[in-house]
Design a protein around this motif. Structure first.
Motif, short mmCIF file in Angstrom:
data_model
loop_
_atom_site.label_atom_id
_atom_site.label_comp_id
_atom_site.label_asym_id
_atom_site.label_seq_id
_atom_site.Cartn_x
_atom_site.Cartn_y
_atom_site.Cartn_z
N PHE A 129 0.43 7.58 -6.29
CA PHE A 129 -0.63 8.58 -6.44
C PHE A 129 -0.14 9.97 -6.06
O PHE A 129 -0.46 10.96 -6.72
N ALA A 130 0.64 10.06 -5.00
CA ALA A 130 1.15 11.36 -4.58
C ALA A 130 2.12 11.94 -5.60
O ALA A 130 2.11 13.14 -5.89
N ARG A 175 -8.88 2.87 -6.29
CA ARG A 175 -8.78 4.32 -6.12
C ARG A 175 -9.76 5.08 -7.02
O ARG A 175 -9.68 6.29 -7.18
N GLU A 226 0.37 4.43 -2.48
CA GLU A 226 0.24 5.80 -1.94
C GLU A 226 1.29 6.72 -2.57
O GLU A 226 0.99 7.85 -2.97
N TYR A 227 2.51 6.24 -2.64
CA TYR A 227 3.58 7.03 -3.24
C TYR A 227 3.27 7.34 -4.70
O TYR A 227 3.44 8.48 -5.16
N ASN A 246 0.83 -1.21 0.00
CA ASN A 246 0.00 0.00 0.00
C ASN A 246 0.86 1.25 0.00
O ASN A 246 0.49 2.27 -0.59
N GLU A 247 2.02 1.17 0.64
CA GLU A 247 2.94 2.31 0.68
C GLU A 247 3.37 2.71 -0.73
O GLU A 247 3.52 3.90 -1.04
#
Length: 251
Positions: free
Chosen positions: A30-31, A58, A27-28, A23-24
């Motif tokens: 998308f950011a 998402r 998240e990265y 998941n990390e």
């Protein structure tokens, strides 16, 4: 055998035993790319849809481009209920997608199969201005004794074994040649896997280089992996040291 045919008859084992991405990492991604629900991602060499599924959560549109019929049909079986998933039969070098139509290209466990220059040009064609390409692998940690021993087994019993992920992690110049001006962002994420024997064996049998049941070395390969599991496991479980490697940049 063409690279697009290497996973024929392996869709079931691939889907069952290949791990998700942490998941990390998602998240990265998308950011770093500023994606939103209006974004469209082209997941090239999407296989059975492992990364596509995580991206669909998402609430954006994911186009899975996959040339292998077995792998693509498995993804369709699992993901077609999601109206934002679009399955396309196409190759990395000829996706059939429209010019300047996608906000991000992702490639999970597949870049090492591509004609790098033709794929780079195809990305330039289908990506919107300033959009990026994300390459990602789940790779065994080469520093671990377990993975070193498993590599020896693969070299002995798998004639097509050229290193995990096709050995591409040993050739960083490939990324410098692929990304614009040789510039990209590299990130790694720990993604160790806790596996029982079935999961451990399946992780290797899902690989393109592993022998199939009707091939001569299958039983020897399976027995060697069984002995390796017995040596390194504890109470029927083994920790498979795994790293998620990410390369992100413009082309």
């Amino acid at each position: 055998m063409k690279s697009t045919e290497k996973f024929t008859d392996k869709a079931e084992v691939y889907e069952k035993y290949r791990p998700n991405y942490p998941n990390e990492y998602v998240e990265y991604l998308f950011a770093a790319t500023m994606l939103n629900e209006n974004s469209t991602i082209a997941d090239i060499g999407s296989g059975t849809g492992i990364l596509s599924r995580q991206l669909l959560k998402r609430n954006l549109t994911v186009i899975g481009v996959e040339p292998n019929d077995d792998m693509r049909k498995k993804a369709e079986q699992l993901l077609n209920e999601n109206v934002r998933f679009i399955s396309v039969k196409g190759e990395a070098e000829q996706t059939t997608l429209r010019d300047k139509s996608v906000d991000l290209v992702t490639v999970a466990q597949a870049f090492h199969w591509f004609d790098k220059e033709k794929f780079r040009l195809e990305c330039k064609r289908i990506l919107k201005p300033q959009a990026k390409v994300a390459l990602v692998w789940n790779s065994g940690d080469g520093a671990s004794e377990l993975n070193q021993k498993s590599a020896e087994i693969c070299q002995k019993y798998c004639p097509n074994f050229k290193g995990f992920s096709g050995g591409i992690d040993e050739t960083p110049e490939v990324y410098q040649q692929f990304f614009k001006d040789g510039t990209y962002e590299f990130k790694s994420f720990r993604n160790d896997l806790e596996l029982d024997f079935e999961g451990f064996l399946g992780r290797y049998l899902s690989a393109s280089y592993s022998p199939k049941k009707n091939e001569d070395e299958y039983e020897n390969f399976r027995n060697a992996l069984s002995n390796l599991f017995e040596k390194y496991s504890n109470n029927g479980q083994i920790i498979f040291p795994n790293i998620t490697r990410s390369y992100l940049g413009k082309v």
